[in-house]
Design an enzyme around this catalytic site. Structure first.
Site, PDB file in Angstrom:
ATOM      1  N   SER A   1       0.843  -1.193   0.000  1.00 16.58           N
ATOM      2  CA  SER A   1       0.000   0.000   0.000  1.00 16.58           C
ATOM      3  C   SER A   1       0.876   1.240   0.000  1.00 16.58           C
ATOM      4  O   SER A   1       2.023   1.216   0.478  1.00 16.58           O
ATOM      5  CB  SER A   1      -0.904   0.013   1.239  1.00 16.58           C
ATOM      6  OG  SER A   1      -1.540   1.267   1.400  1.00 16.58           O
TER       7      SER A   1
ATOM      8  N   TYR B   1      -1.579  -0.185  10.397  1.00 16.52           N
ATOM      9  CA  TYR B   1      -1.770  -0.667   9.022  1.00 16.52           C
ATOM     10  C   TYR B   1      -0.526  -0.387   8.187  1.00 16.52           C
ATOM     11  O   TYR B   1      -0.047  -1.256   7.443  1.00 16.52           O
ATOM     12  CB  TYR B   1      -2.990   0.023   8.416  1.00 16.52           C
ATOM     13  CG  TYR B   1      -3.223  -0.316   6.959  1.00 16.52           C
ATOM     14  CD1 TYR B   1      -3.791  -1.534   6.598  1.00 16.52           C
ATOM     15  CD2 TYR B   1      -2.886   0.578   5.949  1.00 16.52           C
ATOM     16  CE1 TYR B   1      -4.011  -1.851   5.265  1.00 16.52           C
ATOM     17  CE2 TYR B   1      -3.095   0.277   4.619  1.00 16.52           C
ATOM     18  CZ  TYR B   1      -3.660  -0.936   4.279  1.00 16.52           C
ATOM     19  OH  TYR B   1      -3.870  -1.243   2.951  1.00 16.52           O
TER      20      TYR B   1
END
Length: 290
Positions: free
Chosen positions: A141, A154
């Site tokens: 990501s 995250y």
């Protein structure tokens, strides 16, 4: 090609894994699609789409027994041919929250699903990949490359996955195996969250001192950040699917793909701008989004 289609916050009905399985089967590939629920809507659609080329296999990536069973099933189907591709795209987001408010249990869960499970799956299937001199793809990501407020856990899990893939790429050169990282910016996938239970959990895990310092209203507002994030994302997932397809099938795949708006710009700014300038820019963007 084995695609790990497990999603928690994301939904297999409309996620990257689902779309990729459909695309690759349309190209004539034999696809093994791992799903969390083999009787769910996403799995049923895959079965109905192309039952000859798409094999739907139930697999919780956090369960070593599931992983071993899937490997055995694929081994039987492939024989001595080996496995050409492995795509690790299982992902868990949870609720964005300040690092000081992040619970240890949530952090462990994110690391387990987003990073450690990918390591286990990769180690399990690498002998088959090496036999075919194939490809390994890890879906990381933008948040794993650029620090973003409220996404500390995250981001850490995705950064760990990207670093693992980069090291693995070097180690697999001698075997003729190519390893690529997909680092997309925001793309819209299905999110089904029950806001009230999330707020209750946040408040119950926050100490009285932090509750006083941050304020109950602020903590209760954190789940709404997901709506803001969703509004800023793109619904067309084809740029991501294009990159994964290229990483799997191209004669000259790249080590890193950055599909999506700002996927290359933000890392560039983070690397080249003075730290204080980038920090002011990031905080300003966050304040605008509130």
């Amino acid at each position: 090609i084995f695609i790990n289609c497990l999603f928690y916050v994301l939904c297999c009905d409309s996620g990257f894994g689902h779309g990729l399985a459909l695309r690759l089967s349309g190209l004539g590939m034999q696809v093994f699609a791992g799903v969390l629920d083999s009787e769910g809507d996403g799995a049923k659609k895959l079965k109905e789409w192309d039952p000859e080329r798409i094999a739907v296999l139930q697999m919780d990536v956090t369960n070593p027994e599931h992983i071993a069973q899937v490997k055995e099933t694929i081994n039987k189907r492939l024989g001595q041919k080996g496995l050409w591709g492995l795509v690790n795209n299982a992902g868990l987001l949870l609720c964005p929250v300040d690092a000081e408010l992040q619970s240890t249990s949530s952090l462990r869960r994110l690391m387990e699903v987003n990073f450690l499970s990918a390591v286990t799956v990769t180690q399990t299937f690498l002998p088959l990949i090496r036999k075919a001199k194939g490809r390994v793809v890890g879906v990381s990501s933008l948040a794993g490359e650029v620090p973003m407020p409220l996404l500390s856990a995250y981001s850490a899990s995705k950064a760990a996955l990207a670093c693992f893939c980069r090291v693995l790429r070097l180690e697999m050169l001698q075997w003729g195996v190519h390893v690529a990282v997909i680092q997309p910016s925001g793309f819209k996938t299905s999110m089904e969250l029950l806001i009230e239970p999330i707020i209750e959990e946040l408040l119950s895990h926050t100490s009285p001192e932090l509750l006083q310092d941050y304020g109950q209203d602020y903590i209760s507002s954190l789940p709404s950040v997901l709506d803001t994030m969703s509004q800023a994302t793109k619904q067309d997932m084809s740029p991501v699917l294009d990159c994964i397809e290229h990483a799997l099938l191209s004669t000259h795949p790249r080590p890193l793909y950055c599909p999506g708006k700002s996927a290359w710009l933000l890392p560039f700014l983070y690397t080249h701008l003075p730290t204080a300038t980038f920090d002011r820019f990031t905080v300003r963007v966050r304040n605008i989004q509130k």
